[in-house]
Write a protein that holds these residues in place. Structure first.
Motif, PDB file in Angstrom:
ATOM      1  N   THR A  63     -10.827  17.631   7.538  1.00  0.00           N
ATOM      2  CA  THR A  63     -12.096  16.913   7.691  1.00  0.00           C
ATOM      3  C   THR A  63     -11.747  15.486   8.118  1.00  0.00           C
ATOM      4  O   THR A  63     -10.567  15.125   8.188  1.00  0.00           O
ATOM      5  N   ALA A  64     -12.763  14.656   8.357  1.00  0.00           N
ATOM      6  CA  ALA A  64     -12.494  13.253   8.712  1.00  0.00           C
ATOM      7  C   ALA A  64     -11.695  12.585   7.590  1.00  0.00           C
ATOM      8  O   ALA A  64     -10.744  11.839   7.850  1.00  0.00           O
ATOM      9  N   ALA A  65     -12.045  12.889   6.341  1.00  0.00           N
ATOM     10  CA  ALA A  65     -11.322  12.286   5.205  1.00  0.00           C
ATOM     11  C   ALA A  65      -9.883  12.795   5.159  1.00  0.00           C
ATOM     12  O   ALA A  65      -8.949  12.029   4.912  1.00  0.00           O
ATOM     13  N   GLY A  66      -9.693  14.095   5.421  1.00  0.00           N
ATOM     14  CA  GLY A  66      -8.350  14.674   5.438  1.00  0.00           C
ATOM     15  C   GLY A  66      -7.505  14.077   6.551  1.00  0.00           C
ATOM     16  O   GLY A  66      -6.321  13.791   6.372  1.00  0.00           O
ATOM     17  N   ALA A  67      -8.131  13.869   7.715  1.00  0.00           N
ATOM     18  CA  ALA A  67      -7.417  13.308   8.858  1.00  0.00           C
ATOM     19  C   ALA A  67      -7.007  11.865   8.569  1.00  0.00           C
ATOM     20  O   ALA A  67      -5.908  11.438   8.918  1.00  0.00           O
ATOM     21  N   ARG A  68      -7.891  11.112   7.900  1.00  0.00           N
ATOM     22  CA  ARG A  68      -7.555   9.715   7.541  1.00  0.00           C
ATOM     23  C   ARG A  68      -6.346   9.679   6.617  1.00  0.00           C
ATOM     24  O   ARG A  68      -5.415   8.897   6.805  1.00  0.00           O
ATOM     25  N   LEU A  69      -6.354  10.561   5.619  1.00  0.00           N
ATOM     26  CA  LEU A  69      -5.228  10.616   4.678  1.00  0.00           C
ATOM     27  C   LEU A  69      -3.945  11.013   5.416  1.00  0.00           C
ATOM     28  O   LEU A  69      -2.886  10.419   5.233  1.00  0.00           O
ATOM     29  N   ALA A  70      -4.062  12.023   6.286  1.00  0.00           N
ATOM     30  CA  ALA A  70      -2.891  12.493   7.045  1.00  0.00           C
ATOM     31  C   ALA A  70      -2.326  11.375   7.911  1.00  0.00           C
ATOM     32  O   ALA A  70      -1.112  11.150   7.940  1.00  0.00           O
ATOM     33  N   GLU A  71      -3.207  10.668   8.605  1.00  0.00           N
ATOM     34  CA  GLU A  71      -2.735   9.611   9.509  1.00  0.00           C
ATOM     35  C   GLU A  71      -2.028   8.499   8.743  1.00  0.00           C
ATOM     36  O   GLU A  71      -1.051   7.934   9.224  1.00  0.00           O
ATOM     37  N   ARG A  72      -2.510   8.212   7.548  1.00  0.00           N
ATOM     38  CA  ARG A  72      -1.855   7.169   6.757  1.00  0.00           C
ATOM     39  C   ARG A  72      -0.437   7.608   6.370  1.00  0.00           C
ATOM     40  O   ARG A  72       0.525   6.842   6.486  1.00  0.00           O
ATOM     41  N   VAL A  73      -0.309   8.856   5.946  1.00  0.00           N
ATOM     42  CA  VAL A  73       0.998   9.348   5.507  1.00  0.00           C
ATOM     43  C   VAL A  73       1.949   9.483   6.703  1.00  0.00           C
ATOM     44  O   VAL A  73       3.114   9.088   6.639  1.00  0.00           O
ATOM     45  N   VAL A  74       1.443  10.023   7.811  1.00  0.00           N
ATOM     46  CA  VAL A  74       2.279  10.205   9.007  1.00  0.00           C
ATOM     47  C   VAL A  74       2.727   8.839   9.535  1.00  0.00           C
ATOM     48  O   VAL A  74       3.877   8.651   9.928  1.00  0.00           O
ATOM     49  N   ARG A  75       1.805   7.871   9.521  1.00  0.00           N
ATOM     50  CA  ARG A  75       2.154   6.519   9.963  1.00  0.00           C
ATOM     51  C   ARG A  75       3.294   5.952   9.105  1.00  0.00           C
ATOM     52  O   ARG A  75       4.264   5.417   9.621  1.00  0.00           O
ATOM     53  N   ARG A  76       3.182   6.105   7.800  1.00  0.00           N
ATOM     54  CA  ARG A  76       4.230   5.575   6.910  1.00  0.00           C
ATOM     55  C   ARG A  76       5.539   6.321   7.104  1.00  0.00           C
ATOM     56  O   ARG A  76       6.606   5.718   7.069  1.00  0.00           O
ATOM     57  N   HIS A  77       5.465   7.633   7.300  1.00  0.00           N
ATOM     58  CA  HIS A  77       6.674   8.421   7.531  1.00  0.00           C
ATOM     59  C   HIS A  77       7.402   7.920   8.777  1.00  0.00           C
ATOM     60  O   HIS A  77       8.606   7.681   8.758  1.00  0.00           O
ATOM     61  N   ARG A  78       6.668   7.752   9.864  1.00  0.00           N
ATOM     62  CA  ARG A  78       7.294   7.407  11.143  1.00  0.00           C
ATOM     63  C   ARG A  78       7.762   5.957  11.169  1.00  0.00           C
ATOM     64  O   ARG A  78       8.807   5.655  11.760  1.00  0.00           O
TER      65      ARG A  78
END
Ligand SMILES: [Zn+2]
Length: 225
Positions: A63-78
């Protein structure tokens, strides 16, 4: 609540990265990626649907909320991968594993400081885009589509390959890194692509050569290998 749940973060990240690599998000793929059982995935995606992070109609979708959470984690990972390789000098493979822990513990100020120190990078060391950065998608093709005799520049080792055991080590050893120039010197019926990088000939199996993204050079002469 959902924001600070490492397991939810892991799952959102995995779903985001499967979608990024154009793979259908099915429970079996999530189970493979996260090394958990299928019943565990089934239970967790049900809980995530309850938290409003995914929808389950016709496949698993953020969902939009799931995508926001994912993007935050992926951003920190990279970002963490960049920091671990560029500043601390860790190998690619070490950085990938280590960043899997850092992505859950970085605070907003540390993330911002890291980004400043690194000069607003747009990709991880493997060439995968950092969400929220100024990344623009280059006009790439997969390595297996490059004709014999054509030069190329490696741009991206997709996340799917980062998770393939031993592959990052192999590619790092072969110097098949984003920014590396090479030339395709042969292809086999089995899909092995032989490339020449710095006078070394390296055979890349079809699993990797069908996924590694490169910019092919129209004029091989124009590129000094
Ligand atoms: Zn990476």
């Amino acid at each position: 609540m959902a924001d600070s749940h490492p397991a939810f973060e892991e799952y959102c990240e995995a779903i985001f990265e499967l979608e990024e690599d154009d793979l259908d998000v099915i429970q079996a793929r999530i189970a493979d990626r996260l090394h958990v059982s299928r019943p565990a995935v089934s239970e967790m995606v049900r809980r995530m649907a309850g938290e409003g992070l995914v929808t389950l109609d016709g496949g698993i979708h953020l969902t939009a909320a799931g995508a926001r959470l994912a993007e935050r984690v992926v951003r920190r990972h990279r970002l963490a991968e960049r920091f671990l390789t560029d500043i601390l000098g860790l190998s690619w493979a070490e950085a990938h594993t280590e960043a899997g822990r850092w992505e859950h513990v970085l605070s907003d100020p540390v993330e911002a400081a890291m980004n400043r120190l690194l000069g607003d990078p747009t990709t991880c060391p493997h060439g995968n885009p950092i969400p929220g950065s100024a990344y623009t998608t280059p006009d790439t093709v997969v390595l297996s589509c490059v004709a014999v005799g054509t030069s190329f520049v490696v741009t991206r080792i997709p996340e799917e390959l980062e998770f393939t055991p031993g592959l990052l080590e192999f590619l790092e050893e072969a110097a098949l890194l984003p920014g590396t120039r090479g030339e395709v010197t042969a292809t086999s019926p089995e899909g092995v692509v032989t490339v020449c990088i710095d006078d070394r000939h390296i055979g890349i199996g079809s699993f990797a050569s069908d996924r590694i993204l490169v910019l092919a050079e129209a004029d091989a002469e124009a590129v000094a290998v």
